[in-house]
Enzyme design. Sequence first.
Site, mmCIF file in Angstrom:
data_model
loop_
_atom_site.group_PDB
_atom_site.id
_atom_site.type_symbol
_atom_site.label_atom_id
_atom_site.label_comp_id
_atom_site.label_asym_id
_atom_site.label_seq_id
_atom_site.Cartn_x
_atom_site.Cartn_y
_atom_site.Cartn_z
ATOM 1 N N ASN A 95 0.805 -1.217 0.000
ATOM 2 C CA ASN A 95 0.000 0.000 0.000
ATOM 3 C C ASN A 95 0.842 1.273 0.000
ATOM 4 O O ASN A 95 0.378 2.330 -0.440
ATOM 5 C CB ASN A 95 -0.972 -0.009 1.180
ATOM 6 C CG ASN A 95 -2.168 -0.913 0.930
ATOM 7 O OD1 ASN A 95 -2.439 -1.287 -0.214
ATOM 8 N ND2 ASN A 95 -2.888 -1.273 1.970
ATOM 9 N N HIS A 173 -4.416 2.253 15.110
ATOM 10 C CA HIS A 173 -5.526 1.450 14.593
ATOM 11 C C HIS A 173 -5.014 0.029 14.397
ATOM 12 O O HIS A 173 -4.231 -0.243 13.492
ATOM 13 C CB HIS A 173 -6.008 2.030 13.264
ATOM 14 C CG HIS A 173 -7.066 1.202 12.586
ATOM 15 N ND1 HIS A 173 -8.233 0.840 13.206
ATOM 16 C CD2 HIS A 173 -7.122 0.674 11.332
ATOM 17 C CE1 HIS A 173 -8.972 0.127 12.362
ATOM 18 N NE2 HIS A 173 -8.315 0.008 11.221
#
Length: 309
Positions: A95, A173
């Site tokens: 990513n 997260h």
Amino acid sequence: MHLAVVGTGRVGRMTLLALAHEFWIKELTLVDVAPRLAEAVAEEIRHTIASTRVPMKIFAYDQDKAVEGADMVLVTAGFPRTPEMKDRTELTAVNASMIKEIAEALGPRNPEAKFVIVTNPVDAMGTLFKKISGADWVISTGTNLESQRFRSELSKQLDVPITAVRGFVGGEHGADAVLLWSTVKIDGKSLKEYLNRSQKTLDKEGMKESVKEISRMIIQVSGGTRQGPAVSFRDILRSIALDDNKVLSVATPYQTPQIPEPVMVGIPSMVGKNIGPTLETFLTEGERGELQKAASKIYGTYQGALTSP
């Protein structure tokens, strides 16, 4: 307001469904490199707003550089987490290359935009996007979704309406999310006071595990998380657009003595046209220490992303 959404895959499409009810959006630009995907999704949203009666102009492109003059940009592009992955950081290399490309294309063409990054591992990718784009206003969605899950679990375990529950999660997260117990209020009472008065008990360790791992079960059973993330991202965008100053656990640049540059760390903050103040000073010393540990972990992931091809 002109909102651009980069990435119209599973997460992007569900978020767009939530956004189809938002009257503050006057112009919506969709981008996806998959041939004609953004075009197809744009048609679906046009059909949706024919029902919701939200008057917005919708445009679709297959190149990031087509996005110009946006007021706000939501970046959801990237490979999603799969059931076999132990941690979202496994997505770092694949990513990071996308985020670099998107940041290089969008930063110079949208100098006044507010960027909200969703791509996982989200805090490291938000930090990377800010570095590469040179944009002033960049946040990641941080631990806002974990905060929703936290409140949901509190509501279930204590058998109280969700409207009676307040509480936030900070940090990273994912695996290093920090349940901020000091922020919990039940019917306006501190958790300790509520438990004493109600004579109820709470399995904190079990709740910690559930908040961090419930997404794995959802992914295994249904293929991916959808509704929870969509409304979480909608809430963040809405609070920015309307300058609501709602307290949300987004991730913003956070510096600690242990790392040489700031990284995105989730901390409950007032979210509007500007971010802050945060609730950090109201947290316990232990909770603040856990945030610093999360920052060090995020910095390591960010460095890996920065140096990846």
